[in-house]
Design a protein around this motif. Structure first.
Motif, PDB file in Angstrom:
ATOM      1  N   ALA A  21     -22.478   1.103 -45.505  1.00  0.00           N
ATOM      2  CA  ALA A  21     -21.656   1.237 -44.581  1.00  0.00           C
ATOM      3  C   ALA A  21     -20.619  -0.281 -44.502  1.00  0.00           C
ATOM      4  CB  ALA A  21     -22.211   1.842 -43.801  1.00  0.00           C
ATOM      5  N   ALA A  22     -20.289   0.407 -45.482  1.00  0.00           N
ATOM      6  CA  ALA A  22     -18.208  -1.239 -46.110  1.00  0.00           C
ATOM      7  C   ALA A  22     -17.996  -1.351 -44.362  1.00  0.00           C
ATOM      8  CB  ALA A  22     -17.969  -0.775 -47.149  1.00  0.00           C
ATOM      9  N   SER A  23     -17.619  -2.558 -43.265  1.00  0.00           N
ATOM     10  CA  SER A  23     -17.602  -2.909 -42.894  1.00  0.00           C
ATOM     11  C   SER A  23     -15.951  -3.555 -43.020  1.00  0.00           C
ATOM     12  CB  SER A  23     -17.671  -5.008 -42.988  1.00  0.00           C
ATOM     13  OG  SER A  23     -19.579  -4.470 -42.388  1.00  0.00           O
ATOM     14  N   LEU A  24     -14.744  -2.982 -41.500  1.00  0.00           N
ATOM     15  CA  LEU A  24     -13.574  -3.349 -42.031  1.00  0.00           C
ATOM     16  C   LEU A  24     -13.302  -4.597 -41.043  1.00  0.00           C
ATOM     17  CD1 LEU A  24     -12.489   0.832 -42.241  1.00  0.00           C
ATOM     18  CD2 LEU A  24     -13.150  -1.105 -44.389  1.00  0.00           C
ATOM     19  N   PRO A  25     -11.939  -4.977 -41.709  1.00  0.00           N
ATOM     20  CA  PRO A  25     -11.431  -6.258 -40.875  1.00  0.00           C
ATOM     21  C   PRO A  25     -10.911  -5.760 -39.821  1.00  0.00           C
ATOM     22  CG  PRO A  25     -10.224  -6.761 -42.686  1.00  0.00           C
ATOM     23  CD  PRO A  25     -11.212  -5.113 -42.793  1.00  0.00           C
ATOM     24  N   LEU A  26     -11.062  -4.758 -39.770  1.00  0.00           N
ATOM     25  CA  LEU A  26     -10.241  -4.538 -37.956  1.00  0.00           C
ATOM     26  C   LEU A  26     -10.524  -5.008 -36.549  1.00  0.00           C
ATOM     27  CD1 LEU A  26     -10.711  -1.082 -37.963  1.00  0.00           C
ATOM     28  CD2 LEU A  26      -8.602  -2.197 -38.702  1.00  0.00           C
ATOM     29  N   PRO A  27      -9.850  -5.622 -36.129  1.00  0.00           N
ATOM     30  CA  PRO A  27      -8.045  -4.989 -35.881  1.00  0.00           C
ATOM     31  C   PRO A  27      -6.620  -5.392 -36.704  1.00  0.00           C
ATOM     32  CG  PRO A  27      -7.996  -6.993 -33.958  1.00  0.00           C
ATOM     33  CD  PRO A  27      -8.955  -7.166 -34.379  1.00  0.00           C
ATOM     34  N   ASP A  28      -7.734  -6.526 -37.412  1.00  0.00           N
ATOM     35  CA  ASP A  28      -6.400  -6.192 -38.393  1.00  0.00           C
ATOM     36  C   ASP A  28      -5.950  -4.817 -39.607  1.00  0.00           C
ATOM     37  OD1 ASP A  28      -4.237  -7.554 -41.422  1.00  0.00           O
ATOM     38  OD2 ASP A  28      -6.471  -8.381 -42.450  1.00  0.00           O
ATOM     39  N   ILE A  29      -4.659  -4.229 -39.699  1.00  0.00           N
ATOM     40  CA  ILE A  29      -4.665  -3.510 -40.125  1.00  0.00           C
ATOM     41  C   ILE A  29      -5.035  -3.170 -41.361  1.00  0.00           C
ATOM     42  CG2 ILE A  29      -3.287  -0.930 -39.427  1.00  0.00           C
ATOM     43  CD1 ILE A  29      -4.894  -1.503 -37.620  1.00  0.00           C
ATOM     44  N   GLN A  30      -3.664  -3.812 -42.188  1.00  0.00           N
ATOM     45  CA  GLN A  30      -3.568  -3.914 -43.713  1.00  0.00           C
ATOM     46  C   GLN A  30      -4.775  -4.485 -44.266  1.00  0.00           C
ATOM     47  OE1 GLN A  30      -0.811  -2.478 -44.986  1.00  0.00           O
ATOM     48  NE2 GLN A  30      -0.244  -1.892 -42.878  1.00  0.00           N
ATOM     49  N   GLY A  31      -5.472  -5.289 -44.199  1.00  0.00           N
ATOM     50  CA  GLY A  31      -6.668  -5.711 -44.303  1.00  0.00           C
ATOM     51  C   GLY A  31      -7.259  -5.045 -44.345  1.00  0.00           C
ATOM     52  N   ALA A  32      -8.141  -4.405 -43.082  1.00  0.00           N
ATOM     53  CA  ALA A  32      -8.862  -2.999 -43.300  1.00  0.00           C
ATOM     54  C   ALA A  32      -7.969  -2.003 -44.278  1.00  0.00           C
ATOM     55  CB  ALA A  32      -8.769  -2.233 -41.497  1.00  0.00           C
ATOM     56  N   LEU A  33      -7.036  -1.332 -44.544  1.00  0.00           N
ATOM     57  CA  LEU A  33      -6.867  -0.561 -45.301  1.00  0.00           C
ATOM     58  C   LEU A  33      -6.845  -0.852 -47.012  1.00  0.00           C
ATOM     59  CD1 LEU A  33      -3.341   0.964 -43.553  1.00  0.00           C
ATOM     60  CD2 LEU A  33      -5.614   2.014 -44.129  1.00  0.00           C
ATOM     61  N   ARG A  34      -6.954  -1.907 -47.155  1.00  0.00           N
ATOM     62  CA  ARG A  34      -7.278  -3.165 -48.501  1.00  0.00           C
ATOM     63  C   ARG A  34      -7.966  -3.255 -48.368  1.00  0.00           C
ATOM     64  NH1 ARG A  34      -2.302  -5.920 -47.591  1.00  0.00           N
ATOM     65  NH2 ARG A  34      -2.979  -8.091 -46.372  1.00  0.00           N
ATOM     66  N   GLU A  35      -9.531  -3.436 -47.652  1.00  0.00           N
ATOM     67  CA  GLU A  35     -10.588  -3.210 -48.215  1.00  0.00           C
ATOM     68  C   GLU A  35     -11.343  -1.691 -47.490  1.00  0.00           C
ATOM     69  OE1 GLU A  35     -14.232  -4.859 -48.792  1.00  0.00           O
ATOM     70  OE2 GLU A  35     -12.201  -6.562 -48.158  1.00  0.00           O
ATOM     71  N   LEU A  36     -10.644  -0.925 -47.241  1.00  0.00           N
ATOM     72  CA  LEU A  36     -10.869   0.436 -47.371  1.00  0.00           C
ATOM     73  C   LEU A  36     -11.132   1.076 -48.759  1.00  0.00           C
ATOM     74  CD1 LEU A  36     -11.983   2.992 -45.332  1.00  0.00           C
ATOM     75  CD2 LEU A  36      -9.472   3.744 -45.675  1.00  0.00           C
ATOM     76  N   ASP A  37     -10.014   1.215 -49.829  1.00  0.00           N
ATOM     77  CA  ASP A  37      -9.677   1.085 -50.890  1.00  0.00           C
ATOM     78  C   ASP A  37     -10.677   0.029 -52.103  1.00  0.00           C
ATOM     79  OD1 ASP A  37      -6.955   2.527 -49.966  1.00  0.00           O
ATOM     80  OD2 ASP A  37      -5.293   0.900 -50.638  1.00  0.00           O
ATOM     81  N   HIS A  38     -11.133  -0.866 -51.587  1.00  0.00           N
ATOM     82  CA  HIS A  38     -11.840  -1.422 -52.601  1.00  0.00           C
ATOM     83  C   HIS A  38     -13.360  -0.628 -51.746  1.00  0.00           C
ATOM     84  CE1 HIS A  38     -14.126  -4.931 -54.178  1.00  0.00           C
ATOM     85  NE2 HIS A  38     -14.920  -5.208 -53.282  1.00  0.00           N
TER      86      HIS A  38
END
Length: 329
Positions: free
Chosen positions: A101-118
């Protein structure tokens, strides 16, 4: 092997532990220390507990320790990429035993979207781990809508995990936040997801609520009653009955029976919370759950048509196959 699917299991890396300590989280959420973790001990615990596979995630405090500054966002992006790549390597080495279950760097939205793609494009993650709030901002915050839209597009499985709520310095009364605050923050988050319309706007997201639903089973009908009184009717019990719930924490002797008044047995999943729940305590709970009459109609194994097989088809497909133990890249 046959056995339970554990959807609430955690992992830590040396770098992650060091980053937490450097950011002042050496007593995470008021607990004594971050636990030690390694895959060999995790597998030994799983074998002892009768767990076929564990979906691994990073627990609270997550990966974003700073404010919304560029430096804090950059550090969170780097740490999220590290723990996710490490987790993916674990899956590569133990395909039938571990999921991610991958982690996202929220609340950084753009970083979270990039990490979600990865996470989905490169790592083939099995789920996404979200915290109940990020620096005091809950998941219904309109700023998070691009991330929820992306999760909906992927029909993502989301493993929700509590963290310290805003204002915990006053509400926790100097006690560890996992004792009480975690349960109420989970409840606050999920009720807000329902009443704000967030669950309805993103219907393809499949939510796993931790800790036997926290306080949701007790409060669901009261919240619906108050909604009626204030002229904003909400069928909250039905909405909550459509979510999934893990049994980490203390579902016995009371919480499990109450949860089953809100959600049917086919919405239940096992959770160990290992290693934040130490192996002896987690083993004791697993034994008690296996003996509980309340679970006679639940299917916690990775078997055909089980909730675990539906939510985590890759792990289900891997059961019974020789384990790939290729060395991590």
């Amino acid at each position: 092997m046959t056995g339970w699917l554990d959807v609430h299991a955690h992992y830590l890396t040396d770098r992650y532990t060091q980053a937490c300590t450097a950011a002042g989280h050496h007593h995470p959420d008021g607990m004594p220390a971050l636990p030690a973790w390694n895959p060999q001990d995790a597998l030994a615990f799983m074998d002892a507990a009768g767990i076929a596979a564990s979906v691994l995630s990073v627990s609270s405090p997550g990966v974003h320790f700073g404010d919304d500054s560029l430096g804090a966002d950059r550090a969170a992006r780097d740490l999220a990429r590290h723990v996710n790549d490490f987790g993916a390597d674990l899956v590569t080495s133990h395909r039938s035993r571990f999921g991610l279950a991958a982690s996202l760097p929220l609340p950084d939205i753009q970083g979270a979207l990039r990490e979600l793609d990865h996470a989905y494009g490169d790592l083939r993650a099995d789920a996404i781990a979200l915290k109940t709030n990020y620096h005091g901002r809950y998941l219904s915050d309109p700023a998070f809508s691009p991330v929820l839209t992306a999760l909906d597009a992927h029909a993502a499985v989301v493993t929700l995990h509590p963290t310290s709520p805003p204002g915990w310095q006053r509400t926790a009364l100097d006690r560890p936040r996992p004792m009480i605050e975690f349960l109420f923050d989970t409840t606050r988050c999920v009720i807000d997801l329902a009443l704000s319309g967030t669950l309805a706007r993103y219907p393809r997201v499949r939510w796993i609520v931790p800790h036997a639903g926290a306080v949701l089973p007790t409060l669901a009908h009261r919240v619906a009653f108050v909604c009626d009184l204030t002229g904003t009717p909400a069928d909250l019990p039905t909405a909550l009955g459509n979510l999934h719930y893990d049994l980490a924490g203390t579902p016995l002797p009371v919480a499990l029976e109450t949860l089953l008044k809100l959600a049917p047995p086919n919405r239940l999943l096992y959770g160990s919370d290992y290693p934040f729940t130490p192996a002896p305590a987690a083993l004791q709970l697993a034994t008690a759950l296996r003996q509980s009459p309340h679970l006679q109609d639940a299917t916690l194994d990775l078997t055909p048509d089980s909730p675990g097989a539906t939510l985590f088809p890759r792990l289900f497909a891997q059961q019974g196959r020789p384990e790939d133990r290729a060395s991590p890249a």
